[in-house]
Design an enzyme around this catalytic site. Sequence first.
Site, short mmCIF file in Angstrom:
data_model
loop_
_atom_site.label_atom_id
_atom_site.label_comp_id
_atom_site.label_asym_id
_atom_site.label_seq_id
_atom_site.Cartn_x
_atom_site.Cartn_y
_atom_site.Cartn_z
N GLU A 135 0.80 -1.23 0.00
CA GLU A 135 0.00 0.00 0.00
C GLU A 135 0.83 1.28 0.00
OE1 GLU A 135 -3.02 -0.13 3.01
OE2 GLU A 135 -4.01 -1.82 2.07
N GLU A 145 -5.59 -8.61 0.64
CA GLU A 145 -6.30 -8.25 1.87
C GLU A 145 -7.76 -7.97 1.53
OE1 GLU A 145 -4.74 -4.96 4.20
OE2 GLU A 145 -2.70 -5.72 4.02
C1 PNW Z 1 -4.69 -1.79 5.27
N1 PNW Z 1 -7.94 3.78 4.44
O1 PNW Z 1 -4.64 -0.46 5.65
C2 PNW Z 1 -3.36 -2.33 5.75
O2 PNW Z 1 -2.60 -2.99 4.78
C3 PNW Z 1 -3.43 -3.09 7.01
O3 PNW Z 1 -2.19 -3.03 7.66
C4 PNW Z 1 -4.58 -2.56 7.86
O4 PNW Z 1 -4.60 -3.09 9.14
C5 PNW Z 1 -5.85 -2.88 7.10
O5 PNW Z 1 -5.83 -2.34 5.79
C6 PNW Z 1 -7.11 -2.39 7.79
O6 PNW Z 1 -7.07 -1.00 7.91
C7 PNW Z 1 -5.51 0.52 5.31
O7 PNW Z 1 -8.00 4.72 5.28
C8 PNW Z 1 -5.60 1.59 6.20
O8 PNW Z 1 -8.56 3.82 3.37
C9 PNW Z 1 -6.39 2.65 5.90
C10 PNW Z 1 -7.10 2.67 4.71
C11 PNW Z 1 -7.02 1.61 3.82
C12 PNW Z 1 -6.21 0.54 4.13
#
Ligand code: PNW
Length: 481
Positions: free
Chosen positions: A199, A387
């Site tokens: 990401e 994921e």
């Molecule tokens: C992902 N958003 O993070 C990550 O790869 C993980 O480490 C995390 O725990 C998981 O998704 C759940 O959040 C994100 O704000 C964090 O759009 C924030 C966002 C998207 C993905």
Amino acid sequence: MISFSRRQFGKSVAAAAATAYAGSSLSGLALAQPQPAALHYPKGFLWGCATAAYQIEGGAQADGRGPSVWDTFSHTPGKTYHGETGDVADDSYHLYKEDVQLLKALGVSTYRMSLSWSRIFPEGRGAFNPKGLDYYDRVIDELLANHITPYVTFFHWDLPQALPGGWQNRDTSKAFADYAAFVSKRLGDRVQHFMTTNEFVCFTDLGYRYGQFAPGMKLPDAEANQVRHHGILAHGLGVQAIRANTPAATQVGLAENATVFVPVMETDAHIQAAQKAMRVGNAPFLTALMEGKYIDEYLAQEGANAPKVEPGDMQAIGSPLDFVGLNIYTPTYVRADDSPLGFAVEPNPSSYPHMYSPWLTLGPECIYWGVRNVCDLWKPKGIYITENGTSSDDVLTPAGRVEDVDRVMYLRNHLTQLHRAVDEDYPVKGYFLWSLMDNFEWADGYSKRFGIHYVDFKTLKRTPKLSAEWYRNVIAQNRVE
Ligand code: PNW
């Protein structure tokens, strides 16, 4: 499809349903709730779970681990929910055998995990810490002994604090490639699937432009765009480094949360608009990787703030991949219009439903459109959902149960939509549920639980939720129902 609840509607409605079905082979009260056709997945489809090092390991100071930017950030007052840190997290550093047993009980064939760079190179480069890599040897051996295939991510945001300038410094991309070279060579005899980074937008923009994630900076656009460039350059140099140090059969990709544009309606015009939006909306990241260039729309939009690119950068960034991993949680709706770009992003109205995390708006068809748009645009050799999952306001009952029916609803609907992509022959090879267990949810600390196992963060006890039971059944049947 008709679906009646007897308790809700009472006997008369149930009787009406029975009448409606009378005469067909489906007559009878028991058929007031017809079952949907089972959605079979192809033989060999890989079911897995995903986690990340800083979110589960703890052992922050164990065996010579160096600090990462997330240690620094989470220990800085005001940066995370209630000042929570990953110092202990799920203590998977010590409890990894138990966690492998959780995986085994689910019946997964794969596990996506990440490595803590500063466990292995406490300063990010230079002195190697053998005890750090020993830990990953133990985890990988334990997985293999239990017939679970490890998928390894090199970088899931926990940049070694010691690297000067972090991702602002172009040298960090080179340091990443050196780290990936060394570690892939050591693990390449047992690990066949590597992902470079996780990401881009989260460790570049959220860390350096908006300040919500480590290292918490708010740089002006030109500098923040340069950070993005160093991020994708690290990926490109990393791909080359991994290929140069592992057997020819090794599969290399990444895990990317491309913004998924979903047509507001499935008409040709909106479908085309969504595909265009996918390319333009992901221009600094996935589009640059897949096309080996910054597309004109991005360069025009950034103007004088566009990243500075050195000779050879774009070639490395565009290195061919064996697979693209997509982290998909949520949709962005788009419609066709007659603006120069040909699309307009729909602002999310406030009535839009979301899960327990406010950003996690619900639109399960995003997983179908994410796969379809990426495949139609760039024809990758393979796709993994690296994921997918949701937070939920989970409560452990005195009887020791967590009835996370909302998570089951979320997962069932996403796997139904993913099945549509599989059914249309898009090359989806596997699915990693986020996450195996509740863990440190970054700036949200422990307040947002994404696991299918509940973790009591005082005792570290893991308890399977209803969703774990449901997922175990999906895996055993190789179908969603
Ligand atoms: C992902 N958003 O993070 C990550 O790869 C993980 O480490 C995390 O725990 C998981 O998704 C759940 O959040 C994100 O704000 C964090 O759009 C924030 C966002 C998207 C993905």
